[in-house]
Design an enzyme around this catalytic site. Structure first.
Site, PDB file in Angstrom:
ATOM      1  N   ARG A 184      -1.942   7.193  -6.359  1.00  0.00           N
ATOM      2  CA  ARG A 184      -2.452   7.206  -4.970  1.00  0.00           C
ATOM      3  C   ARG A 184      -3.965   7.232  -4.954  1.00  0.00           C
ATOM      4  NH1 ARG A 184      -0.206  11.704  -1.010  1.00  0.00           N
ATOM      5  NH2 ARG A 184      -1.264  10.435   0.534  1.00  0.00           N
ATOM      6  N   CYS A 239       0.830  -1.203   0.000  1.00  0.00           N
ATOM      7  CA  CYS A 239       0.000   0.000   0.000  1.00  0.00           C
ATOM      8  C   CYS A 239       0.871   1.262   0.000  1.00  0.00           C
ATOM      9  CB  CYS A 239      -0.992  -0.045   1.161  1.00  0.00           C
ATOM     10  SG  CYS A 239      -2.435   0.978   0.827  1.00  0.00           S
ATOM     11  N   GLU A 268      -1.274  -8.085   5.600  1.00  0.00           N
ATOM     12  CA  GLU A 268      -1.056  -8.258   7.051  1.00  0.00           C
ATOM     13  C   GLU A 268      -2.363  -8.197   7.831  1.00  0.00           C
ATOM     14  OE1 GLU A 268      -0.706  -5.588   5.378  1.00  0.00           O
ATOM     15  OE2 GLU A 268      -1.181  -3.808   6.561  1.00  0.00           O
ATOM     16  N   HIS A 316      -3.466  -4.991   1.736  1.00  0.00           N
ATOM     17  CA  HIS A 316      -2.910  -5.200   3.074  1.00  0.00           C
ATOM     18  C   HIS A 316      -2.893  -6.676   3.465  1.00  0.00           C
ATOM     19  CE1 HIS A 316      -2.584  -1.034   4.572  1.00  0.00           C
ATOM     20  NE2 HIS A 316      -3.506  -0.808   3.651  1.00  0.00           N
TER      21      HIS A 316
HETATM   22  N1  GLN Z   1      -3.717   6.426   0.757  1.00  0.00           N
HETATM   23  C1  GLN Z   1      -2.503   6.190   1.490  1.00  0.00           C
HETATM   24  C2  GLN Z   1      -1.360   7.019   0.917  1.00  0.00           C
HETATM   25  O1  GLN Z   1      -1.469   7.521  -0.130  1.00  0.00           O
HETATM   26  C3  GLN Z   1      -2.128   4.725   1.464  1.00  0.00           C
HETATM   27  C4  GLN Z   1      -3.157   3.960   2.226  1.00  0.00           C
HETATM   28  C5  GLN Z   1      -2.624   2.774   2.932  1.00  0.00           C
HETATM   29  O2  GLN Z   1      -1.419   2.519   3.026  1.00  0.00           O
HETATM   30  N2  GLN Z   1      -3.537   2.046   3.496  1.00  0.00           N
HETATM   31  O3  GLN Z   1      -0.346   7.163   1.571  1.00  0.00           O
END
Ligand code: GLN
Length: 187
Positions: free
Chosen positions: A98, A78, A164, A162
């Site tokens: 993003r 992420c 995890e 994610h």
């Molecule tokens: N939207 C977050 C970012 O741009 C990432 C979201 C996440 O890691 N769950 O940093």
């Protein structure tokens, strides 16, 4: 087999959850907050969180340059995937977008087809990015609506979701196998 020593970047975000999965899989998990803590690691996880905050904190502690010098396998999830891209640490030959899934469906779960006749993988996306563009050396391992969300480039593994946060440990196992490959080449 010797226990793998895996660092988890612990400046912000989901580092505790990653460390817990690593320990469950028999690896040693080391929280990394300073550049010298990267020494002697077999691999590193850059967790999800908030990429802007993580960028600022990493710069403050000199972790950005330390990560660019780090030669072992790295797994970014992420926000961690965003940090590895061409516009940030330039460790992976990818561009990311993003918050790519938009506000309406900011967070969702879905079953990912990860190929190889494997059971689909339940994946949790939280304001997730996707891979907008990938270089030739990047192997896309899973997509959502045609957008890559899991990919490998040599020693680098990236996931937009994610792993995890679910009980399915296959993606962490994939990374640990990558680490084992790399350590056996070194030996
Ligand atoms: N939207 C977050 C970012 O741009 C990432 C979201 C996440 O890691 N769950 O940093």
């Amino acid at each position: 087999m010797e226990q793998l020593r895996i660092g988890v970047l612990a400046v912000q975000g989901n580092f505790r959850e990653h460390a817990a999965v690593l320990r469950r899989l028999g690896a040693e998990a080391i929280e990394v907050r300073l550049p010298e803590q990267l020494e002697g690691l077999d691999g590193l996880i850059v967790p999800g969180g908030e990429s802007t905050a993580m960028t600022r904190l990493m710069h403050l502690y000199g972790l950005d340059e330390a990560l660019q010098r780090f030669e072992q396998p790295i797994f970014g999830t992420c926000a961690g995937m965003i940090l590895l891209d061409r516009d940030h640490l330039a460790i992976a030959d990818i561009s990311t977008k993003r918050n790519a899934f938009g506000r309406q469906v900011a967070s969702f779960e879905t079953d990912l087809d990860i190929g190889h006749g494997e059971e689909p993988l339940r994946a949790v996306f939280i304001r997730a990015p996707w891979i907008e563009d990938a270089g030739e050396g990047v192997e896309v391992l899973a997509e959502v609506d045609g957008h890559p969300v899991l990919a490998r480039e040599g020693r680098i593994l990236v996931a937009a979701f994610h792993p995890e946060l679910t009980d399915d440990t296959r993606i962490h196992e994939l990374f640990l196998n990558q680490v084992r490959e790399a350590t056996s080449v070194r030996a």
